[in-house]
Design a protein around this motif. Sequence first.
Motif, PDB file in Angstrom:
ATOM      1  N   ASN A   7       0.832  -1.213   0.000  1.00  0.00           N
ATOM      2  CA  ASN A   7       0.000   0.000   0.000  1.00  0.00           C
ATOM      3  C   ASN A   7       0.864   1.259   0.000  1.00  0.00           C
ATOM      4  O   ASN A   7       0.519   2.261  -0.637  1.00  0.00           O
ATOM      5  CB  ASN A   7      -0.941  -0.005   1.207  1.00  0.00           C
ATOM      6  CG  ASN A   7      -2.005  -1.077   1.079  1.00  0.00           C
ATOM      7  OD1 ASN A   7      -2.289  -1.552  -0.026  1.00  0.00           O
ATOM      8  ND2 ASN A   7      -2.588  -1.482   2.185  1.00  0.00           N
ATOM      9  N   HIS A   8       1.971   1.199   0.714  1.00  0.00           N
ATOM     10  CA  HIS A   8       2.888   2.341   0.759  1.00  0.00           C
ATOM     11  C   HIS A   8       3.441   2.643  -0.637  1.00  0.00           C
ATOM     12  O   HIS A   8       3.430   3.796  -1.094  1.00  0.00           O
ATOM     13  CB  HIS A   8       4.029   2.034   1.734  1.00  0.00           C
ATOM     14  CG  HIS A   8       5.150   3.034   1.706  1.00  0.00           C
ATOM     15  ND1 HIS A   8       4.995   4.339   2.136  1.00  0.00           N
ATOM     16  CD2 HIS A   8       6.425   2.938   1.277  1.00  0.00           C
ATOM     17  CE1 HIS A   8       6.141   4.979   1.982  1.00  0.00           C
ATOM     18  NE2 HIS A   8       7.027   4.158   1.470  1.00  0.00           N
ATOM     19  N   PHE A   9       3.895   1.576  -1.346  1.00  0.00           N
ATOM     20  CA  PHE A   9       4.438   1.772  -2.695  1.00  0.00           C
ATOM     21  C   PHE A   9       3.350   2.302  -3.626  1.00  0.00           C
ATOM     22  O   PHE A   9       3.583   3.148  -4.485  1.00  0.00           O
ATOM     23  CB  PHE A   9       5.004   0.468  -3.253  1.00  0.00           C
ATOM     24  CG  PHE A   9       6.336   0.069  -2.663  1.00  0.00           C
ATOM     25  CD1 PHE A   9       6.650  -1.254  -2.458  1.00  0.00           C
ATOM     26  CD2 PHE A   9       7.276   1.025  -2.319  1.00  0.00           C
ATOM     27  CE1 PHE A   9       7.872  -1.630  -1.913  1.00  0.00           C
ATOM     28  CE2 PHE A   9       8.495   0.668  -1.773  1.00  0.00           C
ATOM     29  CZ  PHE A   9       8.790  -0.667  -1.568  1.00  0.00           C
ATOM     30  N   LYS A  10       2.138   1.780  -3.429  1.00  0.00           N
ATOM     31  CA  LYS A  10       1.020   2.190  -4.273  1.00  0.00           C
ATOM     32  C   LYS A  10       0.749   3.679  -4.084  1.00  0.00           C
ATOM     33  O   LYS A  10       0.617   4.437  -5.052  1.00  0.00           O
ATOM     34  CB  LYS A  10      -0.212   1.365  -3.923  1.00  0.00           C
ATOM     35  CG  LYS A  10      -1.400   1.651  -4.805  1.00  0.00           C
ATOM     36  CD  LYS A  10      -2.600   0.822  -4.387  1.00  0.00           C
ATOM     37  CE  LYS A  10      -3.825   1.391  -5.074  1.00  0.00           C
ATOM     38  NZ  LYS A  10      -4.933   1.644  -4.203  1.00  0.00           N
ATOM     39  N   GLU A  11       0.703   4.131  -2.829  1.00  0.00           N
ATOM     40  CA  GLU A  11       0.414   5.537  -2.539  1.00  0.00           C
ATOM     41  C   GLU A  11       1.533   6.445  -3.032  1.00  0.00           C
ATOM     42  O   GLU A  11       1.287   7.568  -3.474  1.00  0.00           O
ATOM     43  CB  GLU A  11       0.223   5.749  -1.030  1.00  0.00           C
ATOM     44  CG  GLU A  11      -1.072   5.185  -0.492  1.00  0.00           C
ATOM     45  CD  GLU A  11      -2.299   5.719  -1.192  1.00  0.00           C
ATOM     46  OE1 GLU A  11      -2.413   6.955  -1.378  1.00  0.00           O
ATOM     47  OE2 GLU A  11      -3.133   4.907  -1.607  1.00  0.00           O
ATOM     48  N   CYS A  12       2.785   5.931  -2.949  1.00  0.00           N
ATOM     49  CA  CYS A  12       3.936   6.780  -3.301  1.00  0.00           C
ATOM     50  C   CYS A  12       4.092   6.963  -4.795  1.00  0.00           C
ATOM     51  O   CYS A  12       4.310   8.067  -5.276  1.00  0.00           O
ATOM     52  CB  CYS A  12       5.236   6.177  -2.749  1.00  0.00           C
ATOM     53  SG  CYS A  12       5.402   6.438  -0.986  1.00  0.00           S
ATOM     54  N   PHE A  13       4.020   5.843  -5.566  1.00  0.00           N
ATOM     55  CA  PHE A  13       4.299   6.007  -6.992  1.00  0.00           C
ATOM     56  C   PHE A  13       3.634   4.989  -7.923  1.00  0.00           C
ATOM     57  O   PHE A  13       3.402   5.278  -9.076  1.00  0.00           O
ATOM     58  CB  PHE A  13       5.824   5.973  -7.240  1.00  0.00           C
ATOM     59  CG  PHE A  13       6.475   4.655  -6.928  1.00  0.00           C
ATOM     60  CD1 PHE A  13       6.843   4.327  -5.628  1.00  0.00           C
ATOM     61  CD2 PHE A  13       6.724   3.724  -7.932  1.00  0.00           C
ATOM     62  CE1 PHE A  13       7.442   3.123  -5.346  1.00  0.00           C
ATOM     63  CE2 PHE A  13       7.325   2.514  -7.640  1.00  0.00           C
ATOM     64  CZ  PHE A  13       7.683   2.212  -6.339  1.00  0.00           C
ATOM     65  N   THR A  14       3.342   3.772  -7.455  1.00  0.00           N
ATOM     66  CA  THR A  14       2.891   2.769  -8.427  1.00  0.00           C
ATOM     67  C   THR A  14       1.509   3.074  -8.997  1.00  0.00           C
ATOM     68  O   THR A  14       1.190   2.645 -10.105  1.00  0.00           O
ATOM     69  CB  THR A  14       2.901   1.339  -7.835  1.00  0.00           C
ATOM     70  OG1 THR A  14       2.014   1.293  -6.717  1.00  0.00           O
ATOM     71  CG2 THR A  14       4.291   0.917  -7.406  1.00  0.00           C
ATOM     72  N   LYS A  15       0.695   3.847  -8.281  1.00  0.00           N
ATOM     73  CA  LYS A  15      -0.641   4.175  -8.793  1.00  0.00           C
ATOM     74  C   LYS A  15      -0.542   5.058 -10.036  1.00  0.00           C
ATOM     75  O   LYS A  15      -1.461   5.127 -10.845  1.00  0.00           O
ATOM     76  CB  LYS A  15      -1.477   4.873  -7.718  1.00  0.00           C
ATOM     77  CG  LYS A  15      -0.931   6.199  -7.285  1.00  0.00           C
ATOM     78  CD  LYS A  15      -1.777   6.825  -6.200  1.00  0.00           C
ATOM     79  CE  LYS A  15      -1.139   8.165  -5.836  1.00  0.00           C
ATOM     80  NZ  LYS A  15      -1.714   8.863  -4.783  1.00  0.00           N
TER      81      LYS A  15
END
Lengths: 236, 154
Positions: A142-150
Amino acid sequence: MEAKEETKKEQEEVKGADLDYGDEPEGENPLIKKMIKIILKEREIPEILPYEEETVSELDTIVKEQEEAVSEQETRTANENFFVMIYKTEIERLKFLLKTYLRTRLFKIQKYYLYIIKHEKADLLSKAEYNFVANYFLYKRNHFKECFTKDLYDSLNDFVEIKEEDAVPHKNAPVSEDLVVQPSLKRPVFIKMNCDMPRVNDFVMETKENLKMGEIMLVPYDNCKDLIEANVAEIV
Amino acid sequence: MEGIKGLSMSEGEFICQNVLIGVVPKFSYEKVILIQGIFGPFKPQKPLDIPLWLALELKRKKMCDIQSPSWMEEEILKNMIELEKQTAETSNKLENKLPGYYFFEIAILLLHHAADDIENPVVLRTLIEDIFEIRKTKLLKEMKASSLSKERVK
């Protein structure tokens, strides 16, 4: 017969000379030495090992009992005060040992959490560690998603939306194999032979002699994994 | 936290303090029931073996004298240096064996905290440092040689 007697004599001499691996004096608790060996093993071996629940809980129980006994002790003289401080020092030392073991495992779990999930190594973990892995997996994704993967295109985005029911370590977890960090089993480790063993081809580079009890060697871990599991050699 | 590969110097020093060492107490006290084991009773001038960490605590309070280990003598250490110089490798053969896995850590601790209980501490410190340097040089040479031979095999 003579060769056997000589070997036995050598072994006795080795034992006597060795400060750390000799006979334990009468009344000394072997649990602490066992705990130290477990910590050394966990530190040296690159992959995560089975959780030593029995030893850890036994030592933890003894430490708690000692703590209770010390807190109830009344002191009158200076010597009694001093030795209460000694009891507390020993308790802190043993707590440090337990924490070192748990911290070492936690470090490995954080590094290899994807490997543990994908290769179903969860049975090597304690219950608390298992819960940690499940939550860590979720939080990191979720952290990676919020930071950049989204913001990445779907074709470049190996991270998929995780649902609650998927947050359980299993081999079909939606993680690409390319992202999984695997422990390096070729990492060299120091081992000590617990008994004599005939030379095994390709075991140790340039070994010309049979392996003797007490010999210490630096060997790639995957070459000596079976020996360590069979207790023919131990990590030092 | 300390790295996950092996033990650091401070961790090695911590663990080596569980080794038993001889002390001569200067006080009287009953048996001490530690988790590590039962030690004592403590009687003045009557030697006994206790864990090194306990010996150092007692020494700090000037409640005992520490008996230096049998291998911590000038002649024995000089012989070790000669043996190390004679062999090209850091072999595990009996005649070249170090007196214990935590040899250096224990020696450094005793020289730092109980130098007054040791004969010729300055000389012993120099000899122990010499042994350390000789073995370190040999180990580096061996590792360099084995990594070169690996390249040749490739």
